[in-house]
Design an enzyme around this catalytic site. Structure first.
Site, mmCIF file in Angstrom:
data_model
loop_
_atom_site.group_PDB
_atom_site.id
_atom_site.type_symbol
_atom_site.label_atom_id
_atom_site.label_comp_id
_atom_site.label_asym_id
_atom_site.label_seq_id
_atom_site.Cartn_x
_atom_site.Cartn_y
_atom_site.Cartn_z
ATOM 1 N N LYS A 1 2.584 -9.863 -7.625
ATOM 2 C CA LYS A 1 1.939 -8.677 -8.189
ATOM 3 C C LYS A 1 1.999 -7.545 -7.158
ATOM 4 O O LYS A 1 1.242 -7.521 -6.196
ATOM 5 C CB LYS A 1 0.479 -8.956 -8.541
ATOM 6 C CG LYS A 1 -0.084 -7.879 -9.451
ATOM 7 C CD LYS A 1 -1.522 -7.514 -9.169
ATOM 8 C CE LYS A 1 -1.704 -6.445 -8.149
ATOM 9 N NZ LYS A 1 -1.130 -5.137 -8.439
ATOM 10 N N GLY B 1 -4.105 -6.742 1.839
ATOM 11 C CA GLY B 1 -4.761 -5.598 1.207
ATOM 12 C C GLY B 1 -6.130 -5.430 1.819
ATOM 13 O O GLY B 1 -6.389 -5.880 2.936
ATOM 14 N N SER B 2 -7.031 -4.844 1.051
ATOM 15 C CA SER B 2 -8.330 -4.508 1.647
ATOM 16 C C SER B 2 -9.248 -5.732 1.695
ATOM 17 O O SER B 2 -9.109 -6.683 0.927
ATOM 18 C CB SER B 2 -8.982 -3.381 0.858
ATOM 19 O OG SER B 2 -9.225 -3.809 -0.447
ATOM 20 N N THR B 3 -10.204 -5.660 2.590
ATOM 21 C CA THR B 3 -11.149 -6.750 2.804
ATOM 22 C C THR B 3 -11.962 -7.019 1.533
ATOM 23 O O THR B 3 -12.152 -8.178 1.133
ATOM 24 C CB THR B 3 -12.075 -6.382 3.982
ATOM 25 O OG1 THR B 3 -11.235 -6.211 5.132
ATOM 26 C CG2 THR B 3 -13.097 -7.461 4.261
ATOM 27 N N GLU C 1 -4.380 -11.155 4.812
ATOM 28 C CA GLU C 1 -4.444 -10.208 5.947
ATOM 29 C C GLU C 1 -5.061 -8.942 5.391
ATOM 30 O O GLU C 1 -4.554 -8.385 4.411
ATOM 31 C CB GLU C 1 -3.056 -9.975 6.528
ATOM 32 C CG GLU C 1 -2.392 -11.254 7.063
ATOM 33 C CD GLU C 1 -3.217 -12.010 8.082
ATOM 34 O OE1 GLU C 1 -4.048 -11.398 8.775
ATOM 35 O OE2 GLU C 1 -3.065 -13.250 8.176
ATOM 36 N N CYS D 1 -2.564 -0.721 8.611
ATOM 37 C CA CYS D 1 -3.757 -1.526 8.876
ATOM 38 C C CYS D 1 -4.070 -1.517 10.364
ATOM 39 O O CYS D 1 -5.195 -1.716 10.779
ATOM 40 C CB CYS D 1 -3.545 -2.938 8.387
ATOM 41 S SG CYS D 1 -1.963 -3.582 8.896
ATOM 42 N N GLU E 1 -13.349 1.275 7.748
ATOM 43 C CA GLU E 1 -11.920 1.553 7.653
ATOM 44 C C GLU E 1 -11.741 2.759 6.734
ATOM 45 O O GLU E 1 -12.182 2.729 5.578
ATOM 46 C CB GLU E 1 -11.158 0.348 7.073
ATOM 47 C CG GLU E 1 -9.666 0.643 6.969
ATOM 48 C CD GLU E 1 -8.838 -0.515 6.416
ATOM 49 O OE1 GLU E 1 -9.134 -0.990 5.314
ATOM 50 O OE2 GLU E 1 -7.874 -0.924 7.090
HETATM 51 P P1 NAD Z 1 -5.952 -2.949 -2.048
HETATM 52 O O1 NAD Z 1 -6.918 -4.010 -1.664
HETATM 53 O O2 NAD Z 1 -6.447 -1.787 -2.803
HETATM 54 O O3 NAD Z 1 -4.789 -3.577 -2.915
HETATM 55 C C1 NAD Z 1 -4.030 -4.670 -2.457
HETATM 56 C C2 NAD Z 1 -3.505 -5.404 -3.670
HETATM 57 O O4 NAD Z 1 -4.616 -6.003 -4.332
HETATM 58 C C3 NAD Z 1 -2.826 -4.489 -4.683
HETATM 59 O O5 NAD Z 1 -1.712 -5.142 -5.230
HETATM 60 C C4 NAD Z 1 -3.914 -4.305 -5.715
HETATM 61 O O6 NAD Z 1 -3.423 -4.006 -6.996
HETATM 62 C C5 NAD Z 1 -4.574 -5.664 -5.696
HETATM 63 N N1 NAD Z 1 -5.925 -5.674 -6.242
HETATM 64 C C6 NAD Z 1 -6.863 -4.705 -6.185
HETATM 65 N N2 NAD Z 1 -7.992 -5.112 -6.782
HETATM 66 C C7 NAD Z 1 -7.773 -6.371 -7.223
HETATM 67 C C8 NAD Z 1 -8.549 -7.341 -7.915
HETATM 68 N N3 NAD Z 1 -9.811 -7.095 -8.270
HETATM 69 N N4 NAD Z 1 -8.008 -8.535 -8.184
HETATM 70 C C9 NAD Z 1 -6.742 -8.815 -7.796
HETATM 71 N N5 NAD Z 1 -5.949 -7.935 -7.161
HETATM 72 C C10 NAD Z 1 -6.457 -6.728 -6.873
HETATM 73 O O7 NAD Z 1 -5.199 -2.471 -0.697
HETATM 74 P P2 NAD Z 1 -4.086 -1.346 -0.546
HETATM 75 O O8 NAD Z 1 -4.716 -0.001 -0.691
HETATM 76 O O9 NAD Z 1 -2.867 -1.630 -1.350
HETATM 77 O O10 NAD Z 1 -3.666 -1.570 0.964
HETATM 78 C C11 NAD Z 1 -4.415 -1.068 2.023
HETATM 79 C C12 NAD Z 1 -5.274 -2.145 2.643
HETATM 80 O O11 NAD Z 1 -4.450 -3.212 3.062
HETATM 81 C C13 NAD Z 1 -6.002 -1.668 3.876
HETATM 82 O O12 NAD Z 1 -7.300 -2.196 3.884
HETATM 83 C C14 NAD Z 1 -5.162 -2.237 5.010
HETATM 84 O O13 NAD Z 1 -5.875 -2.409 6.214
HETATM 85 C C15 NAD Z 1 -4.732 -3.541 4.418
HETATM 86 N N6 NAD Z 1 -3.524 -4.048 5.059
HETATM 87 C C16 NAD Z 1 -3.679 -5.081 5.939
HETATM 88 C C17 NAD Z 1 -2.576 -5.577 6.600
HETATM 89 C C18 NAD Z 1 -2.723 -6.705 7.573
HETATM 90 O O14 NAD Z 1 -1.725 -7.289 7.953
HETATM 91 N N7 NAD Z 1 -3.923 -7.036 8.000
HETATM 92 C C19 NAD Z 1 -1.310 -5.036 6.359
HETATM 93 C C20 NAD Z 1 -1.199 -3.995 5.434
HETATM 94 C C21 NAD Z 1 -2.317 -3.509 4.790
#
Ligand code: NAD
Length: 538
Positions: free
Chosen positions: A207, A260-262, A288, A322, A420
């Site tokens: 996804k 993605g996000s925490t 992560e 990130c 963040e």
């Molecule tokens: P996000 O959490 O908004 O989205 C990540 C993914 O999760 C997307 O595909 C999104 O559609 C999906 N998603 C969102 N809500 C969901 C739900 N309720 N159920 C299932 N899936 C859902 O994050 P983003 O804006 O795409 O990315 C930025 C974040 O990612 C920042 O917090 C960043 O720090 C983190 N990040 C971390 C690393 C790492 O290695 N630690 C690397 C890259 C990005």
């Protein structure tokens, strides 16, 4: 076995072949609006439920129309992944590696410009940011992961096989499919999350983020051209919440590979816990997540090095890494000496269209992100403990542009020192020169995250003090360098605490999460008597 080498980064200097090619490819991609289907079991599925994809630095320009998956497509994708697994296991590790090494070769060669241009337009990256992400890092992920996977077979064989017995370990994949939910900010991570488990024999439902459909789809096409069998990775643009619900209703859900996000990850973990009784296996959960990455400077440090690290570490890719530096602890003496120069340098930063190579920054990813980041800036302007000393302006009329912004705060626990923000905002806490030890504790205890961080200090004893005090404050720790720019096979990446499960993408530890070994004992001459020596009478 010789290990691979990191993919060399192309320079795109004026007149270079790659610069001419990428400009032509950008023009080509900007002149079309492509239709992006779901890919289920190797087949394109055009659902007619359309979402559009725009260029963040020019948001009236549509670059793709995306066919969103509904419940049926989601169920079919999970089934396709399950059905594809047996053949995928049967072809063996070597054939699987050959496919992903072919992916790496295609990306290093004829697909490079296509993938980089799509990342520049879809996620608003400068050419350099696209090159290090969508080309070099992904090529490295694919090549090194294959290398690591090949080594498992030898590394995990049992040490002892007594006479008459042969012990061995079969490196099995998890049984079932992995749900890969990927972020917008790194094209390389998006493709790596479904493909790392696939290398060791898992199949995946992928996804992608709603903000990177174009670049992610181009990579899906690349993997198919490299010979990825139908159903091994199923590409499913759609609602994350819905896909999760469908995936967790399938007993063959075997793992989550998330970046993605925490907040999103914590929600997913809880949902998996609830679904557990219906699942065939205990799923592996790898995530992560966010960061609040720091730079701590000692009074005795390389000041120009610190300045450059703060500028590049905080503002490249608009702070949407990130690992981006977003809080700094700088002693008074050093701050007095560098702050004017730092602000002058930041005022020189050009921001605009990714196609204009003189720009160091472009736009942030979308309106939601723009509103969130500018909210932090506006609140800081109102906060008496904070002062915006450079930047602070923004404009979303053409693209989602936010100036590189520095806030100086007298409150080390103000919200921009803790949350963040994921944008081009750095907050600096200026401390008394004799409070280095206290500042290390403050840095460790202020934020729930623990992803990346750096120490700038000249004396080894000061470096060591920070190294020890900040042991659990960052999963990737930098000494006299910016906290961004981890390279596969050099600094395996990941953080702990609220920043993730720290399984180190781009390293063997991550791949190990997708295997479930089988121990095998083969006896050449099975015992023919059932009684033991001790049972004999004296
Ligand atoms: P996000 O959490 O908004 O989205 C990540 C993914 O999760 C997307 O595909 C999104 O559609 C999906 N998603 C969102 N809500 C969901 C739900 N309720 N159920 C299932 N899936 C859902 O994050 P983003 O804006 O795409 O990315 C930025 C974040 O990612 C920042 O917090 C960043 O720090 C983190 N990040 C971390 C690393 C790492 O290695 N630690 C690397 C890259 C990005």
């Amino acid at each position: 076995m010789n290990h691979p080498v990191n993919e060399p980064i192309l320079g795109y200097s004026p007149g270079s072949k790659e610069r001419i090619e990428i400009k032509a490819e950008l023009d080509r991609q900007m002149s079309e609006v492509i239709e992006i289907p779901c890919i289920i079991n190797g087949k394109e599925v055009f659902t007619g439920n359309i979402a559009t994809q725009v260029i963040p630095h020019n948001h009236s320009h549509i670059i793709a129309r995306v066919h969103m998956a509904g419940k049926d497509e989601m169920e079919n994708a999970c089934k396709a992944a399950v059905n594809a697994q047996q053949n995928w296991i049967d072809i063996g590790l070597e054939s699987r590696c050959e496919i992903f090494e072919k992916c790496a070769d295609l990306l290093a060669g004829e697909w490079r410009m296509r993938v980089n241009a799509s990342t520049m337009l879809n996620q608003s990256k400068t050419v350099f940011q696209a090159e290090i992400d969508s080309a070099c890092e992904l090529i490295d992920f694919w090549r090194f992961n294959c290398f690591y996977a090949r080594n498992f077979h030898d590394d995990f064989q049992p040490l002892v096989s007594p006479p008459g017995v042969k012990n061995s370990t079969e490196i099995r994949p998890l049984e079932g499919f992995v749900l890969s939910i990927t972020p917008f900010n790194f094209t390389s991570i998006a493709a790596n999350l479904p493909s790392a488990p696939a290398i060791v024999g898992c199949t995946s439902v992928w996804k992608p983020s709603r903000n990177s459909y174009l670049s992610n789809y181009v990579l899906m096409q690349l993997m198919m051209e490299a010979g990825l069998p139908d159903g091994v990775i199923n590409f499913l643009p759609g609602s994350g919440a819905e896909i999760t619900e469908v995936a967790l209703a399938n007993p063959d859900f075997a793992g989550l590979h998330f970046t993605g996000s925490t907040a999103t990850f914590q929600g997913l973990w809880q949902e998996i816990g609830i679904a557990l009784p219906n699942l065939r296996s205990y799923p592996r959960i790898v995530g992560e997540t966010g960061g609040k990455d720091f730079v701590v400077a000692h009074p005795n440090c390389n000041e120009r090095g610190l300045l450059v690290a703060l500028l590049r570490g905080s503002f490249e890719f608009q702070g949407q890494k990130c690992s981006a530096a977003s809080r700094a602890y700088v002693p008074q003496s050093v701050w007095s000496s560098i702050s004017d120069e730092l602000c002058d340098e930041i005022r020189k930063i050009k921001m605009g269209d990714a196609k204009d190579f003189t720009n160091f920054m472009t736009a942030v990813i979308d309106q939601r992100s723009f509103d969130k980041i500018t909210g932090y800036i506006d609140r800081a302007k109102e906060d008496k403990s904070c002062e915006v000393i450079v930047g602070g302006n923004y404009d979303d009329s053409i693209g989602w542009f936010i100036e590189p912004t520095i806030i100086v705060t007298s409150n080390p626990k103000s919200e921009t020192m803790i949350d963040e923000i994921f944008g081009p905002v750095l907050t600096v806490y200026v401390y008394d020169d004799d409070k280095f030890d206290e500042v290390l504790t403050l840095c460790d205890e202020s934020s729930p995250y623990a992803l990346t961080g750096s120490i700038f200090a000249n004396d080894e004893s000061d470096v060591q003090k920070a190294f020890n005090a900040l042991r659990f404050t960052a999963g990737n720790f930098y000494i006299n360098d910016k906290p961004t720019g981890a390279v596969v096979a050099q600094q395996p990446f990941g953080g702990a605490r609220a920043s993730g499960t720290n399984d180190k993408a781009g390293g063997p530890l991550n791949l190990l999460r997708w295997i479930s070994p089988r121990s095998v004992k083969r006896t050449f001459e099975p015992p023919q008597d059932w009684d033991y020596q001790f049972m004999q009478s004296e």
